[in-house]
Scaffold this active site. Structure first.
Site, short mmCIF file in Angstrom:
data_model
loop_
_atom_site.label_atom_id
_atom_site.label_comp_id
_atom_site.label_asym_id
_atom_site.label_seq_id
_atom_site.Cartn_x
_atom_site.Cartn_y
_atom_site.Cartn_z
N LYS A 225 8.11 6.22 2.73
CA LYS A 225 8.88 4.78 1.47
C LYS A 225 7.97 4.12 1.07
CE LYS A 225 9.98 3.01 6.13
NZ LYS A 225 10.09 2.23 6.72
N GLY A 262 12.63 -1.98 6.99
CA GLY A 262 12.07 -0.44 7.42
C GLY A 262 12.92 -0.38 8.77
#
Ligand SMILES: Cc1ncc(COP(=O)(O)OP(=O)(O)O)c(N)n1
Ligand SMILES: Cc1ncsc1CCOP(=O)(O)O
Ligand SMILES: [Mg+2]
Length: 545
Positions: A225, A262
């Site tokens: 990410k 997250g």
């Protein structure tokens, strides 16, 4: 900040209450149970026939409620999955950072895992904070004893505030044991760097190399990410399936409320997998969800610290998201796509409403209002009337180009082309529950439509058409190229009528779900008759092939 990880045998006073809690709960759970005949099972037969997608999160509690177990439960709930939880640690945490950590004894983590996995049918396990080697090992053992459909590993090593959440000694057991069992591992760039011995990750190309290296530890997929990469207008994540790298572009939302993104992303992936999605689709849905939630929470103020939580249940506060007649899009709805035309309606003396009613009567499976010349107020009134008709027939109604009209009439979605508003901006405005179609003539455009969170693509002109000026004809070859490359369902458009629709569908192209038609339905005397005729041609062709 205290990082307390106490062994059971030498637990200092702070840990005693956990030991007591552990033994109290253990002994009560070991109280003699009534014999099976006397137990009343509340799970009815019908509930067994309709299982609820079930995610088990194995993670730490965030007292501030923005991340950890609390974020996981909210994310799963928002996406319609049931979420059970095994708490690995209790953190004292707020919007300023992590003030303390109290690790739950390993044996009690094992007991929680046993309780859930031995009794409930868990589809997917998602991991968050696993504070010690022992905890990771306990989890691996439990997963071997109670296999699940998928394992999503979010390697939570450092909090977004910079606090350490997992001892550095866990890195090797993560890499050597847990990753090998994982379906997907979702590190951010900092975590990817730590997992790979603090390598520097500065560019998308570095992220690709990191994804490849992490893949070698054994997971089926890796998502690195890029939200923390230096400022750019895009938030780029790299998805790797062992063969192909896919860059997933998200819109960077300007907000301080990013605490828990997250955990949320991984829980959304887990929820979608539990519902049966493919991995890439699950990741895409998760990314869209996080982006939309951040957008809706960008101005929230909770706490005084630099990083606030966001609202996972934003949909409850956004009525337009809940009132579409078609909350979930099914690709088969593209089978016979009727696209209206203001000029043709005028020519035949029909109102938009009459045209739509007739198309639905004839068997159109989805309708688009493509009213290029209509005045806004008149168009909106007509669109609202068409929504009523479509809602009562269960046929989705999309608006061509005009997001404002779609929002105002609570349409089921919008269709945009390459010179209209970007699909990802449309998604941001419409939210996750609506249908977005994008016109695509090339594989690159089809890939972009997927990245942007579209639901289908329209591909054409397949044949020459006079309905849309300056529209290049792609022919069967162009249609085939796009269908083969597309990850989204495709509807063919352009010059399609009763005499050629069968040949288009007979191509049997992957992803090709139907035909979109303007003049062959609406530039005719009787719209219902033409639609009925075309529908029966399509049905006959598709039942043969
Ligand atoms: C189903 C479907 N496919 C393609 C189009 C064309 O959209 P666009 O390229 O934006 O062109 P206009 O329709 O706006 O002229 C479509 N409308 N529907
Ligand atoms: C809107 C559009 N986009 C590509 S071709 C086309 C027009 C299709 O109209 P027709 O079905 O009358 O050929
Ligand atoms: Mg357009």
């Amino acid at each position: 900040m205290k990082f307390l990880c106490y062994a059971m045998a030498s637990a200092p006073p702070q840990a005693v209450h956990l030991r007591l809690l552990s033994s109290t709960l253990s002994s009560s759970s070991r109280r003699p149970r009534p014999p099976p005949s006397a137990r009343r099972y509340r799970v009815a037969a019908s509930a067994r026939e309709m299982p609820w997608p079930h995610v088990l999160t194995v993670a730490g509690s965030d007292s501030g409620g923005g991340a950890g177990i609390q974020a996981d439960i909210k994310a799963c709930a928002a996406l319609g999955a049931y979420c059970s939880s095994v708490v690995t640690a209790v953190t004292a945490q707020n919007t300023a950072g992590v003030q303390g950590i109290h690790v739950v004894p390993e044996e009690f983590i094992r007991e929680q895992l046993n309780s859930v996995l031995s009794d409930m049918s868990v589809d997917v396990v998602k991991t968050g904070m696993l504070p010690s080697i022992g905890v990771v090992k306990v989890l691996c053992e439990s997963l071997k004893k109670f296999p699940v459909k998928a394992l999503v590993v979010d390697p939570v090593l450092v909090s977004t505030s910079g606090d350490t959440l997992s001892a550095s000694s866990t890195l090797s057991v993560y890499r050597d044991e847990l990753f090998a069992m994982a379906d997907i591992v979702t590190p951010n760039v900092k975590e990817a760097s730590r997992l790979l011995g603090d390598v520097s990750l500065r560019t998308v190309s570095d992220m690709r190399s990191a994804a490849e290296s992490i893949y070698k530890f054994g997971p089926k997929y890796v998502l690195v990410k890029g939200g923390d990469m230096p400022e750019s207008s895009d938030a780029i994540d790299v998805f790797f399936d062992g063969k192909e790298f896919i860059e997933l572009h998200g819109h960077r939302i300007k907000t301080h409320n990013t605490h828990g993104t997250g955990c949320t992303l991984a829980s959304c992936i887990a929820s979608e997998l539990a519902k049966g999605a493919t991995m890439l689709h699950a990741v895409q849905v998760a990314k869209n969800f996080v982006e939309t939630a951040l957008h809706h929470s960008k101005d929230l103020i909770i706490g005084n610290g630099p990083q606030g939580p966001f609202d996972h249940l934003f949909k409850l506060k956004c009525p337009p998201y809940n009132v579409g007649s078609q909350p979930s899009f099914k690709a088969d709805q593209l089978f016979l796509y009727a696209v209206t035309d203001s000029g043709m309606n005028k020519k035949w003396g029909r109102s938009i409403k009459e045209s739509v009613r007739a198309a639905i009567e004839g068997g159109a499976t989805i309708v688009q209002l493509r009213e290029k010349d209509a005045e806004t107020r008149e168009f909106l009134e007509a669109a609202k009337a068409c929504m009523e008709i479509c809602k009562s027939s269960g046929v989705p109604l999309l608006i061509n180009d005009r997001v404002d009209i779609a929002l105002a009439c609570k349409a089921d979605g919008v269709h945009v082309g390459q010179s209209d508003m970007l699909a990802r901006e449309v998604r941001e405005l419409l939210g996750p529950g609506k249908i977005i179609g994008v016109s695509c003539k090339t594989p690159a455009q089809a890939q972009q439509a997927w990245n942007d969170g579209a639901d289908y693509i329209g591909c054409g002109g397949v044949y020459p058409t006079s309905t849309k000026a300056n529209n290049p004809t792609l022919g069967f070859e162009g249609l085939k190229t796009v269908c083969l490359a597309s990850k989204l369902p495709v509807v063919a458009i352009g010059g399609i009528n009763a005499s050629n629709a069968g040949s288009v569908m007979e191509l049997g192209l992957p992803n090709l779900k139907g035909v979109a038609v303007v003049s062959a339905l609406f530039d005719r005397e009787c719209v219902a008759t033409e639609t009925r005729n075309l529908r029966s041609i399509l049905t006959n062709t598709c039942s043969r092939t």
